[in-house]
Design a protein around this motif. Structure first.
Motif, PDB file in Angstrom:
ATOM      1  N   PRO A 240       0.811  -1.213   0.000  1.00 19.39           N
ATOM      2  CA  PRO A 240       0.000   0.000   0.000  1.00 19.39           C
ATOM      3  C   PRO A 240       0.846   1.266   0.000  1.00 19.39           C
ATOM      4  CG  PRO A 240      -0.904  -1.607   1.521  1.00 19.39           C
ATOM      5  CD  PRO A 240       0.400  -2.163   1.031  1.00 19.39           C
ATOM      6  N   HIS A 241       1.946   1.206   0.721  1.00 20.06           N
ATOM      7  CA  HIS A 241       2.795   2.387   0.776  1.00 20.06           C
ATOM      8  C   HIS A 241       3.392   2.693  -0.603  1.00 20.06           C
ATOM      9  CE1 HIS A 241       5.616   5.334   2.215  1.00 20.06           C
ATOM     10  NE2 HIS A 241       6.591   4.666   1.617  1.00 20.06           N
ATOM     11  N   GLN A 242       3.884   1.635  -1.262  1.00 16.84           N
ATOM     12  CA  GLN A 242       4.466   1.841  -2.600  1.00 16.84           C
ATOM     13  C   GLN A 242       3.399   2.297  -3.593  1.00 16.84           C
ATOM     14  OE1 GLN A 242       6.122  -2.089  -2.915  1.00 16.84           O
ATOM     15  NE2 GLN A 242       8.217  -1.321  -2.739  1.00 16.84           N
ATOM     16  N   ALA A 243       2.234   1.702  -3.470  1.00 18.99           N
ATOM     17  CA  ALA A 243       1.153   2.084  -4.383  1.00 18.99           C
ATOM     18  C   ALA A 243       0.805   3.554  -4.200  1.00 18.99           C
ATOM     19  CB  ALA A 243      -0.070   1.206  -4.119  1.00 18.99           C
ATOM     20  N   LEU A 244       0.737   3.963  -2.949  1.00 17.11           N
ATOM     21  CA  LEU A 244       0.415   5.360  -2.668  1.00 17.11           C
ATOM     22  C   LEU A 244       1.497   6.283  -3.198  1.00 17.11           C
ATOM     23  CD1 LEU A 244      -1.518   7.328  -1.332  1.00 17.11           C
ATOM     24  CD2 LEU A 244      -0.213   7.048   0.788  1.00 17.11           C
ATOM     25  N   GLU A 245       2.720   5.861  -2.969  1.00 14.19           N
ATOM     26  CA  GLU A 245       3.838   6.688  -3.429  1.00 14.19           C
ATOM     27  C   GLU A 245       3.828   6.827  -4.948  1.00 14.19           C
ATOM     28  OE1 GLU A 245       8.492   6.923  -2.266  1.00 14.19           O
ATOM     29  OE2 GLU A 245       7.798   4.996  -3.026  1.00 14.19           O
ATOM     30  N   ARG A 246       3.584   5.718  -5.597  1.00 10.36           N
ATOM     31  CA  ARG A 246       3.562   5.752  -7.056  1.00 10.36           C
ATOM     32  C   ARG A 246       2.402   6.607  -7.556  1.00 10.36           C
ATOM     33  NH1 ARG A 246       4.560   2.915 -11.991  1.00 10.36           N
ATOM     34  NH2 ARG A 246       2.679   3.064 -13.234  1.00 10.36           N
ATOM     35  N   ARG A 247       1.289   6.425  -6.888  1.00 13.38           N
ATOM     36  CA  ARG A 247       0.135   7.214  -7.307  1.00 13.38           C
ATOM     37  C   ARG A 247       0.434   8.710  -7.187  1.00 13.38           C
ATOM     38  NH1 ARG A 247      -6.097   6.221  -6.668  1.00 13.38           N
ATOM     39  NH2 ARG A 247      -6.862   8.290  -7.064  1.00 13.38           N
ATOM     40  N   GLU A 248       1.082   9.065  -6.119  1.00 17.71           N
ATOM     41  CA  GLU A 248       1.426  10.479  -5.929  1.00 17.71           C
ATOM     42  C   GLU A 248       2.365  10.965  -7.020  1.00 17.71           C
ATOM     43  OE1 GLU A 248       0.970  10.680  -1.061  1.00 17.71           O
ATOM     44  OE2 GLU A 248       2.959  10.545  -1.984  1.00 17.71           O
ATOM     45  N   LEU A 249       3.295  10.089  -7.403  1.00 17.63           N
ATOM     46  CA  LEU A 249       4.237  10.480  -8.453  1.00 17.63           C
ATOM     47  C   LEU A 249       3.524  10.660  -9.796  1.00 17.63           C
ATOM     48  CD1 LEU A 249       7.337   8.230  -7.650  1.00 17.63           C
ATOM     49  CD2 LEU A 249       7.175  10.716  -7.445  1.00 17.63           C
ATOM     50  N   VAL A 250       2.625   9.733 -10.071  1.00 12.16           N
ATOM     51  CA  VAL A 250       1.891   9.845 -11.346  1.00 12.16           C
ATOM     52  C   VAL A 250       1.048  11.115 -11.343  1.00 12.16           C
ATOM     53  CG1 VAL A 250       0.116   8.802 -12.797  1.00 12.16           C
ATOM     54  CG2 VAL A 250       1.893   7.371 -11.804  1.00 12.16           C
ATOM     55  N   GLU A 251       0.417  11.389 -10.228  1.00 13.41           N
ATOM     56  CA  GLU A 251      -0.374  12.620 -10.128  1.00 13.41           C
ATOM     57  C   GLU A 251       0.512  13.839 -10.353  1.00 13.41           C
ATOM     58  OE1 GLU A 251      -2.403  12.820  -6.444  1.00 13.41           O
ATOM     59  OE2 GLU A 251      -3.738  11.146  -6.886  1.00 13.41           O
ATOM     60  N   ARG A 252       1.667  13.778  -9.713  1.00 15.52           N
ATOM     61  CA  ARG A 252       2.585  14.921  -9.838  1.00 15.52           C
ATOM     62  C   ARG A 252       3.046  15.072 -11.289  1.00 15.52           C
ATOM     63  NH1 ARG A 252       7.479  14.422  -5.873  1.00 15.52           N
ATOM     64  NH2 ARG A 252       5.831  14.020  -4.370  1.00 15.52           N
ATOM     65  N   LEU A 253       3.325  13.940 -11.911  1.00 15.02           N
ATOM     66  CA  LEU A 253       3.761  14.007 -13.304  1.00 15.02           C
ATOM     67  C   LEU A 253       2.632  14.508 -14.204  1.00 15.02           C
ATOM     68  CD1 LEU A 253       6.133  11.852 -15.218  1.00 15.02           C
ATOM     69  CD2 LEU A 253       3.856  11.996 -16.171  1.00 15.02           C
ATOM     70  N   GLY A 254       1.414  14.002 -13.938  1.00 20.16           N
ATOM     71  CA  GLY A 254       0.281  14.458 -14.745  1.00 20.16           C
ATOM     72  C   GLY A 254       0.081  15.958 -14.619  1.00 20.16           C
ATOM     73  N   ALA A 255       0.191  16.440 -13.392  1.00 21.69           N
ATOM     74  CA  ALA A 255       0.036  17.882 -13.178  1.00 21.69           C
ATOM     75  C   ALA A 255       1.140  18.655 -13.883  1.00 21.69           C
ATOM     76  CB  ALA A 255       0.051  18.181 -11.680  1.00 21.69           C
ATOM     77  N   ALA A 256       2.358  18.106 -13.799  1.00 22.99           N
ATOM     78  CA  ALA A 256       3.473  18.788 -14.472  1.00 22.99           C
ATOM     79  C   ALA A 256       3.295  18.772 -15.978  1.00 22.99           C
ATOM     80  CB  ALA A 256       4.786  18.107 -14.088  1.00 22.99           C
ATOM     81  N   LEU A 257       2.787  17.670 -16.490  1.00 25.96           N
ATOM     82  CA  LEU A 257       2.574  17.578 -17.946  1.00 25.96           C
ATOM     83  C   LEU A 257       1.603  18.660 -18.404  1.00 25.96           C
ATOM     84  CD1 LEU A 257       3.246  15.879 -20.469  1.00 25.96           C
ATOM     85  CD2 LEU A 257       1.266  14.457 -19.943  1.00 25.96           C
ATOM     86  N   ARG A 258       0.588  18.891 -17.588  1.00 27.12           N
ATOM     87  CA  ARG A 258      -0.398  19.897 -17.981  1.00 27.12           C
ATOM     88  C   ARG A 258       0.137  21.314 -17.897  1.00 27.12           C
ATOM     89  NH1 ARG A 258      -3.460  16.138 -15.332  1.00 27.12           N
ATOM     90  NH2 ARG A 258      -3.372  17.209 -13.344  1.00 27.12           N
ATOM     91  N   THR A 259       1.178  21.485 -17.126  1.00 25.78           N
ATOM     92  CA  THR A 259       1.729  22.846 -17.058  1.00 25.78           C
ATOM     93  C   THR A 259       2.740  23.119 -18.165  1.00 25.78           C
ATOM     94  OG1 THR A 259       3.570  22.201 -15.630  1.00 25.78           O
ATOM     95  CG2 THR A 259       1.506  22.852 -14.540  1.00 25.78           C
ATOM     96  N   LEU A 260       3.146  22.063 -18.862  1.00 27.29           N
ATOM     97  CA  LEU A 260       4.096  22.286 -19.966  1.00 27.29           C
ATOM     98  C   LEU A 260       3.414  23.087 -21.063  1.00 27.29           C
ATOM     99  CD1 LEU A 260       5.804  18.793 -20.468  1.00 27.29           C
ATOM    100  CD2 LEU A 260       6.682  20.774 -19.232  1.00 27.29           C
ATOM    101  N   SER A 261       4.214  23.741 -21.853  1.00 21.82           N
ATOM    102  CA  SER A 261       3.648  24.415 -23.022  1.00 21.82           C
ATOM    103  C   SER A 261       3.107  23.354 -23.978  1.00 21.82           C
ATOM    104  CB  SER A 261       4.732  25.235 -23.720  1.00 21.82           C
ATOM    105  OG  SER A 261       5.647  24.363 -24.371  1.00 21.82           O
ATOM    106  N   HIS A 262       2.215  23.791 -24.842  1.00 21.90           N
ATOM    107  CA  HIS A 262       1.636  22.853 -25.804  1.00 21.90           C
ATOM    108  C   HIS A 262       2.718  22.161 -26.626  1.00 21.90           C
ATOM    109  CE1 HIS A 262      -1.069  21.248 -28.895  1.00 21.90           C
ATOM    110  NE2 HIS A 262      -0.153  21.649 -29.750  1.00 21.90           N
ATOM    111  N   ASP A 263       3.705  22.914 -27.041  1.00 17.23           N
ATOM    112  CA  ASP A 263       4.741  22.345 -27.915  1.00 17.23           C
ATOM    113  C   ASP A 263       5.516  21.238 -27.200  1.00 17.23           C
ATOM    114  OD1 ASP A 263       4.006  24.010 -29.934  1.00 17.23           O
ATOM    115  OD2 ASP A 263       5.562  25.509 -29.535  1.00 17.23           O
ATOM    116  N   LEU A 264       5.903  21.498 -25.951  1.00 17.17           N
ATOM    117  CA  LEU A 264       6.647  20.484 -25.205  1.00 17.17           C
ATOM    118  C   LEU A 264       5.768  19.270 -24.918  1.00 17.17           C
ATOM    119  CD1 LEU A 264       8.750  22.519 -22.604  1.00 17.17           C
ATOM    120  CD2 LEU A 264       9.262  21.979 -24.972  1.00 17.17           C
ATOM    121  N   ARG A 265       4.523  19.541 -24.574  1.00 10.78           N
ATOM    122  CA  ARG A 265       3.616  18.448 -24.240  1.00 10.78           C
ATOM    123  C   ARG A 265       3.346  17.571 -25.473  1.00 10.78           C
ATOM    124  NH1 ARG A 265      -0.080  21.565 -22.161  1.00 10.78           N
ATOM    125  NH2 ARG A 265      -1.621  21.351 -23.794  1.00 10.78           N
TER     126      ARG A 265
END
Lengths: 197, 445
Positions: A125-150
């Protein structure tokens, strides 16, 4: 030894057996059934591509997919055969997102982005939570990229479109594509590591 | 990665190598270099996490809804979306010159095998020789734009622009070979011919061997034998690539592009340019059902636009009009506008004046004199409210008003054009309305 010039007749043939290029050519000549066949063949990957590129809710995603295929139909005559049809359609979709994603879609995406993450395969559960947080963080970061980079990242990294094709369908030089991909990776890496760029 | 690398690759080089994976040299380097290995691992981690992002996938019901809406909307879509708002001017000028250049190249290619020799000569591209799944040999003149799609039993060449010389070996039962443009399809059963397109429209067919029937949209069918040719009249070829509307000087929907030299609808200018031996052209002239012809036109997305038919330079108005056309084709829109202005003034009350007023506005737009173009269009719309070009002029006016930020006025103009009888004009008006809505959404014109 006869020939006929027939106007705007639908391209005949078993559509399931026709190549993407033939379907696109028929599409450009106004064959609606060919457009339908192209949709059947590629809509799933277009949905996936757009969901990652635009990160939006399903209703807006439907609109984007529909608009993408309308633009495919409009632009079919301009297809030059320099990239796979699937890659070319991704390029069309990227342009649709660039021009049509408005603040409304972005607002919805922020609200819903974290609610739809898939089940995770962490060993504890701990690893799953950690991974989920990372994916969320990455998803959020992806959305903040410019359109061209994304677009560069989603096309090359997630859809695995070869760099040279991705450059063509995005209308940039290959070197530019690689630079954008590099910058996108760097920004995403910084985001998941919690470091400033 | 080059063999024998001793220094570390830059992070950008690593990034570039990542999609295709590390080669042997890079693998060895990564094994020996913790810093690069860490960078590589970080990219793997980003990619792996990114693949865990949610994927949008439609349910079956949603998919069907989108598919149905797509096909329904597609039926109402015609032509390509404008790349810029100023599309009418580009269409009216730049493409016309391209089309004229292609038509000119065709016409100056001489008779008989002239064009064919050019096609297989230096610089020509030989696309394929009838081997394996292909039955056709396609020679493309330089700058021809085409795509080979499909193989036997349904071999297809999509021609967008330029000249192809095609030789098709006899086909087996069930095999087909076709050349498709946006508005036509040429199907043969073993022959050799040239096919020319300009701006995605069929311009000419010349048969070296075999037999071809030419059936252009809304026009009489023409049968061609070996050594014969069909070509769209030069002025029509130019206009087809200009502004996609159908119009004649009198406003009548006259048939166009009959067999060169044999048709009452062909202009003198066209006849003089092509002038084939009428005896070699057999006009079939089978009337097609009106509904089928209409469907063809609608599916084409753009009716054939017809420029004014100026039969002779018999007066100052006609001379000025001709001068305007020459200037427009020669890339001198300002000169064209001036000449069309003289033609309009000299021919007041005559049908020529209507066309001259319209083309003056087009020329002004091409010259970048938007304010004057807007004025010219306003005058045209006021003076000729029943002109067949009203929709087209309204749409053009709409784009100018949009550029000026006059959203309400632009919307009114696009709405006026939205009911035009020409699909391409309706499509343009619809795109204009969408652009207005987009400008309103964005808060800026």
């Amino acid at each position: 030894m006869t020939g006929k010039l027939l106007l705007l007749r639908s391209v005949e043939g078993v559509r399931e057996e026709m190549s993407d290029e033939a379907l696109l050519a028929a599409c450009g000549a106004g064959d609606a059934a060919a457009l339908g066949a192209l949709f059947d063949r590629h809509h799933a990957s277009v949905y996936r591509f757009l969901s990652r590129l635009a990160g939006t809710d399903s209703a807006s995603l439907d609109d984007l997919v529909q608009t993408t295929f309308l633009e495919v139909r409009r632009g079919a005559r301009r297809f030059g055969g320099r990239a796979a049809v699937r890659s070319w359609i991704f390029g069309v979709a990227a342009n649709v997102v660039r021009h049509q994603v408005r603040g409304e879609i972005r607002r919805k995406s922020i609200l819903q982005a974290c609610a739809s993450l898939p089940a995770l395969a962490g060993t504890t559960p701990h690893q799953a939570l950690e991974r989920r947080e990372l994916v969320e963080r990455l998803g959020a970061a992806l959305r903040t990229l410019s359109h061209d980079l994304r677009a560069a990242f989603v096309l090359c990294e997630l859809e695995e479109v070869p760099g040279i094709e991705a450059a063509r369908v995005l209308g940039v030089r290959e070197g530019t594509l690689w630079r954008r991909l590099h910058e996108a990776r760097r920004a995403l890496r910084a985001a998941i590591d919690g470091e400033p760029e | 990665m080059s063999a024998g690398r001793t220094s570390c690759p830059s992070s950008r080089e690593l990034s570039r190598a990542f999609p295709t994976g590390a080669d042997e040299v890079l693998r060895r380097h990564l094994a020996a270099c913790p810093a690069c290995a860490a960078g590589w691992h970080a990219m793997e981690r980003v990619a792996e996490l990114a693949r865990g992002l949610p994927e949008g996938q439609p349910t079956g019901e949603r998919r069907e809804d989108v598919r149905t809406a797509l096909l329904a909307t597609s039926a109402a879509v015609s032509g390509a979306a404008p790349s810029r708002r100023r599309w009418p001017w580009i269409a009216a000028g730049g493409l016309a010159l391209v089309a004229a250049a292609v038509a000119g190249a065709w016409l100056t290619g001489g008779h008989g095998g002239g064009a064919r020799r050019a096609a297989v000569g230096a610089g020509a591209r030989r696309a394929t020789v009838g081997a394996g799944a292909r039955r056709a040999t396609v020679h493309a003149q330089p700058h021809a734009s085409f795509v080979l799609v499909g193989t036997q039993p349904d071999e297809l060449v999509r021609l967008a622009h330029g000249t192809l010389t095609v030789e098709v070996s006899p086909l087996a039962p069930g095999e087909r070979f076709r050349v498709v443009t946006a508005d036509a399809e040429v199907e043969v059963r073993g022959t050799a011919f040239d096919v020319v397109a300009a701006d995605d429209r069929l311009v000419a067919v010349r048969v070296f061997r075999g037999h071809v029937e030419v059936r252009p949209a809304g026009r009489a069918e023409v049968a061609l034998g070996a050594g014969q040719r069909w070509e769209v009249p030069a002025m029509l070829a130019t206009a087809t690539a200009t502004v996609p509307t159908e119009s004649t000087r009198t406003g009548a929907a006259a048939p166009v592009a009959e067999a060169p030299g044999a048709s009452v609808a062909s202009s003198d200018r066209v006849s003089a340019l092509s002038a084939p031996d009428p005896r070699t052209v057999r006009e079939v002239r089978r009337e097609r059902p009106a509904r089928a012809a209409a469907a063809d036109g609608a599916a084409a997305g753009a009716d054939v636009q017809r420029p004014p038919l100026v039969t002779a330079s018999s007066g100052p108005a006609e001379a000025a009009f001709d001068e305007g056309w020459r200037a427009l084709r020669d890339g001198d829109p300002a000169g064209a506008a001036e000449a069309f202005g003289r033609a309009a003034a000299a021919g007041t009350g005559a049908p020529l004046a209507e066309d001259a007023a319209f083309w003056r506005a087009v020329a002004l737009g091409r010259a970048g004199r938007d304010a004057e173009a807007a004025g010219a269009l306003a005058i045209f719309l006021d003076r000729y409210p029943s002109s067949p070009r009203v929709g087209e002029a309204s749409a053009m006016y709409g784009w100018i008003l949009l550029e000026l930020g006059e959203l309400d006025a632009a919307e009114a103009r696009f709405r006026a054009a939205a009911g035009d009888r020409v699909p391409a004009v309706r499509g343009g008006a619809q795109r204009g309305l969408e652009a207005v809505a987009g400008a309103r959404d964005a808060g800026t014109p």
